[in-house]
Design an enzyme around this catalytic site. Sequence first.
Site, PDB file in Angstrom:
ATOM      1  N   ASP A   1     -35.512  45.298 -53.457  1.00  0.00           N
ATOM      2  CA  ASP A   1     -36.455  46.011 -52.603  1.00  0.00           C
ATOM      3  C   ASP A   1     -36.061  45.785 -51.150  1.00  0.00           C
ATOM      4  O   ASP A   1     -34.898  45.513 -50.847  1.00  0.00           O
ATOM      5  CB  ASP A   1     -37.877  45.480 -52.889  1.00  0.00           C
TER       6      ASP A   1
ATOM      7  N   HIS B   1     -43.057  46.584 -48.060  1.00  0.00           N
ATOM      8  CA  HIS B   1     -43.003  47.039 -49.456  1.00  0.00           C
ATOM      9  C   HIS B   1     -42.664  45.891 -50.396  1.00  0.00           C
ATOM     10  O   HIS B   1     -43.337  45.687 -51.416  1.00  0.00           O
ATOM     11  CB  HIS B   1     -41.970  48.160 -49.583  1.00  0.00           C
TER      12      HIS B   1
ATOM     13  N   SER C   1     -44.099  52.274 -57.892  1.00  0.00           N
ATOM     14  CA  SER C   1     -43.585  50.921 -57.636  1.00  0.00           C
ATOM     15  C   SER C   1     -44.633  49.886 -58.020  1.00  0.00           C
ATOM     16  O   SER C   1     -44.332  48.873 -58.667  1.00  0.00           O
ATOM     17  CB  SER C   1     -43.221  50.758 -56.158  1.00  0.00           C
TER      18      SER C   1
END
Length: 690
Positions: free
Chosen positions: A184, A224, A384
């Site tokens: 990520d 994120h 996700s």
Amino acid sequence: MGTVSSRRSWWPLPLLLLLLLGPAGARAQEDEDGDYEELVLALRSEEDGLAEAPEHGTTATFHRCAKDPWRLPGTYVVVLKEETHLSQSERTARRLQAQAARRGYLTKILHVFHGLLPGFLVKMSGDLLELALKLPHVDYIEEDSSVFAQSIPWNLERITPPRYRADEYQPPDGGSLVEVYLLDTSIQSDHREIEGRVMVTDFENVPEEDGTRFHRQASKCDSHGTHLAGVVSGRDAGVAKGASMRSLRVLNCQGKGTVSGTLIGLEFIRKSQLVQPVGPLVVLLPLAGGYSRVLNAACQRLARAGVVLVTAAGNFRDDACLYSPASAPEVITVGATNAQDQPVTLGTLGTNFGRCVDLFAPGEDIIGASSDCSTCFVSQSGTSQAAAHVAGIAAMMLSAEPELTLAELRQRLIHFSAKDVINEAWFPEDQRVLTPNLVAALPPSTHGAGWQLFCRTVWSAHSGPTRMATAVARCAPDEELLSCSSFSRSGKRRGEHMEAQGGKLVCRAHNAFGGEGVYAIARCCLLPQANCSVHTAPPAEAGMGTRVHCHQQGHVLTGCSSHWEVEDLGTHKPPVLRPRGQPNQCVGHREASIHASCCHAPGLECKVKEHGIPAPQEQVTVACEEGWTLTGCSALPGTSHVLGAYGIDNTCVVRSRDVSTTGRTSEEALAAVAICCRSRHLVQASQELQ
């Protein structure tokens, strides 16, 4: 989205050498990339030492992303044949550089792959593709492309079985024996949710951000990754609160990465696994790009090395099979639902769907750690987040049963999911039958599930519309194919059969003249020590139905299928049901070949259930009782009026064409035939544990 802004222009080699000779040109080139001049001289010196590759034709192929805005022309992954050694990979890369230099082009080898798959990453002109495809050992070449992050407290309650629901989320196992790798953005590792639980590795492979010529520091854009790490193993809002994590940075501050960067990240994990073997590994891939053969191949290699990969289905409100790594069969692909168990909508887009999705999980307004401060939380949505939930559930299951294979884990995730809770009207009509109506949930207990016979339904890709077109459905390597069926929306099909391919049975379905295409549907089960075979009876004499049975002692019937060559079998009234007292028998139309799937396994017992209804109903179902598992689903009669048969969980569904378009009469009937099995040995073992 445009291509990465750092792409260079490519100059003919003689002109480039002239530029390098001048002071200004030399300084500019040194500023751009200091090793280019040395590379040019090295290539010239070894040019005569490498012979030209033979140009007798090639079977190598070229692939690129179907989404034009995501393409990265100028950078290519050259994949070599499976048995190619590292030294051969390096020689092939040098050969490409030398032959390109002879033609006046400069190339740069960015990475040589080994450990996961053989090959190399090269920066070169597209003019050299034909040359590269003819090099020794080359299997295929894929143009690099972009991948993207897929994110745009009810969630913990939703995945918890009712017996554990209380004021607090208290799962039966925290996942302490499992390590989760997250590919990520970076992670704010000092956030109180994940402090001491996440190790940020030194791995980083990200493209420059669009509109810039630099990389922002990872600490400036780790929202994120921090959020997902909190969803997986956070102290307060995490699913698997005991799992440890390692992060690899493959996405930049805009949530954008590349296929090649993801490949190198997966290779890093494989090398780490070889150097320091640990317990069960879960890899979370909360990203999606266009379909990529090489990325799917890398996922396959890692999965076969014992690693569980979980990925986001994608947020494009589209068929997940068009994206990678979501389309890789060895990856557990997760779609997103909201608090009402409905598909997540994200503006004009939303969760992906289709046959490549394994199950859904909470993915809307998920509370998790925020990188704004070490005690901040934020809400995020997307597949996700859904994938992070399933990665957490997988970690807990593997911690309780570390020896679980990928096939066993996937089957358990499917078995314990909440079923038939999603409103299918949200999906396009042609995708509803293909999309699993499953929302992930923890099992009531992480122990004791081994006594059950687990099966799942696997749909093939849609065949072409030509008369001879076929579709093939395959089970995972550790699964047994126990039955085969087919489905066509037009009803124009020629049935299906099971055949051996590469040492494994596969399910093949046949389209018919005027048909729009057909699906093959495999029923894939976990059946240790099974010995299975297929017995076939050719079309019977006029006036008689075709029959075939399991004639080997100890073998039981697990599935029936039929295949015919005529375009229209016509009607068959009433459907031919098997005679009483002969359960191990498949029956069908006199003009069809009938196939019986027969298996022997310790304690395996099976029985046949049939349910018939008269027209004009267009669907009939029959289900297995509790404690029994659906292994086979077929239709009677097997005529062109029948669209096909398929299993949903433990129910056999048979569908027929609209009565108004077929001319069927009320005298004709439709029957669903389910074969239900269980293992007496597994049931006895379960009773002893209780």
